[in-house]
Design a protein around this motif. Structure first.
Motif, short mmCIF file in Angstrom:
data_model
loop_
_atom_site.label_atom_id
_atom_site.label_comp_id
_atom_site.label_asym_id
_atom_site.label_seq_id
_atom_site.Cartn_x
_atom_site.Cartn_y
_atom_site.Cartn_z
N UNK A 172 0.85 -1.17 0.00
CA UNK A 172 0.00 0.00 0.00
C UNK A 172 0.89 1.23 0.00
N UNK A 173 0.50 2.18 -0.76
CA UNK A 173 1.25 3.42 -0.82
C UNK A 173 1.27 4.08 0.55
N UNK A 174 2.45 4.61 0.92
CA UNK A 174 2.57 5.31 2.19
C UNK A 174 1.60 6.48 2.28
N UNK A 175 1.15 6.99 1.14
CA UNK A 175 0.24 8.13 1.16
C UNK A 175 -1.11 7.80 1.78
N UNK A 176 -1.49 6.51 1.84
CA UNK A 176 -2.77 6.12 2.42
C UNK A 176 -2.69 5.89 3.93
N UNK A 177 -1.51 5.64 4.46
CA UNK A 177 -1.38 5.35 5.89
C UNK A 177 -1.86 6.52 6.75
N UNK A 178 -1.55 7.76 6.45
CA UNK A 178 -2.09 8.85 7.28
C UNK A 178 -3.62 8.89 7.29
N UNK A 179 -4.24 8.57 6.17
CA UNK A 179 -5.70 8.55 6.12
C UNK A 179 -6.25 7.43 7.00
N UNK A 180 -5.61 6.26 6.96
CA UNK A 180 -6.03 5.15 7.80
C UNK A 180 -5.84 5.52 9.27
N UNK A 181 -4.74 6.16 9.60
CA UNK A 181 -4.50 6.61 10.97
C UNK A 181 -5.61 7.57 11.41
N UNK A 182 -5.98 8.49 10.55
CA UNK A 182 -7.04 9.44 10.88
C UNK A 182 -8.38 8.74 11.11
N UNK A 183 -8.69 7.76 10.27
CA UNK A 183 -9.95 7.03 10.41
C UNK A 183 -9.97 6.30 11.75
N UNK A 184 -8.89 5.59 12.06
CA UNK A 184 -8.86 4.85 13.33
C UNK A 184 -8.90 5.78 14.53
N UNK A 185 -8.28 6.94 14.42
CA UNK A 185 -8.33 7.92 15.51
C UNK A 185 -9.77 8.38 15.74
N UNK A 186 -10.50 8.63 14.66
CA UNK A 186 -11.90 9.04 14.77
C UNK A 186 -12.75 7.93 15.39
N UNK A 187 -12.55 6.70 14.92
CA UNK A 187 -13.32 5.58 15.45
C UNK A 187 -13.01 5.38 16.93
N UNK A 188 -11.73 5.50 17.30
CA UNK A 188 -11.32 5.35 18.69
C UNK A 188 -12.01 6.40 19.57
N UNK A 189 -12.07 7.63 19.09
CA UNK A 189 -12.71 8.70 19.86
C UNK A 189 -14.20 8.41 20.06
N UNK A 190 -14.85 7.94 19.00
CA UNK A 190 -16.28 7.61 19.11
C UNK A 190 -16.48 6.46 20.09
N UNK A 191 -15.65 5.44 20.00
CA UNK A 191 -15.76 4.29 20.89
C UNK A 191 -15.58 4.70 22.34
N UNK A 192 -14.57 5.51 22.60
CA UNK A 192 -14.33 5.99 23.97
C UNK A 192 -15.51 6.78 24.50
N UNK A 193 -16.05 7.67 23.67
CA UNK A 193 -17.21 8.48 24.09
C UNK A 193 -18.42 7.61 24.40
N UNK A 194 -18.71 6.66 23.52
CA UNK A 194 -19.89 5.80 23.71
C UNK A 194 -19.74 4.93 24.94
N UNK A 195 -18.54 4.37 25.15
CA UNK A 195 -18.32 3.55 26.33
C UNK A 195 -18.42 4.38 27.61
N UNK A 196 -17.85 5.57 27.59
CA UNK A 196 -17.91 6.44 28.76
C UNK A 196 -19.36 6.82 29.08
N UNK A 197 -20.16 7.07 28.05
CA UNK A 197 -21.57 7.41 28.25
C UNK A 197 -22.33 6.26 28.91
N UNK A 198 -21.89 5.04 28.66
CA UNK A 198 -22.52 3.87 29.28
C UNK A 198 -21.93 3.56 30.64
N UNK A 199 -20.85 4.23 30.98
CA UNK A 199 -20.16 3.95 32.23
C UNK A 199 -19.38 2.64 32.19
#
Length: 80
Positions: free
Chosen positions: A1-28
């Motif tokens: 895979x071109x190195x140019x796609x890795x930053x985009x994948x990193x950004x996607x996972x960062x966004x998903x991680x933030x959503x997951x953390x928020x949803x889990x925290x909301x559930x306690x």
């Protein structure tokens, strides 16, 4: 895979991680999690809320699950 796609994948996972953390925290709910994307050339992109020791434990558990599923899965059953 071109190195140019890795930053985009990193950004996607960062966004998903933030959503997951928020949803889990909301559930306690406080659980360890690991998000992993493996590119076709074998590079791994990881987002997690656990440290190295827990990642090692999770890796061992994942290996056990993979070994068990390889032994038990009928050939017609999907891998997921």
């Amino acid at each position: 895979m071109s190195d140019s796609k890795i930053p985009e994948i990193q950004n996607i996972l960062t966004e998903v991680d933030a959503i997951l953390r928020e949803r889990l925290a909301a559930l306690g709910v406080n659980v360890g999690h690991v998000l992993l994307a493996i590119t076709p050339d074998g590079a791994g992109v990881v987002r997690s809320n656990v440290g190295p020791a827990e990642l090692g434990d999770m890796a061992e558990l994942l290996a056990e699950i993979a070994d068990g599923s390889a032994l038990e899965r009928p050939e017609s059953e999907p891998l997921n």
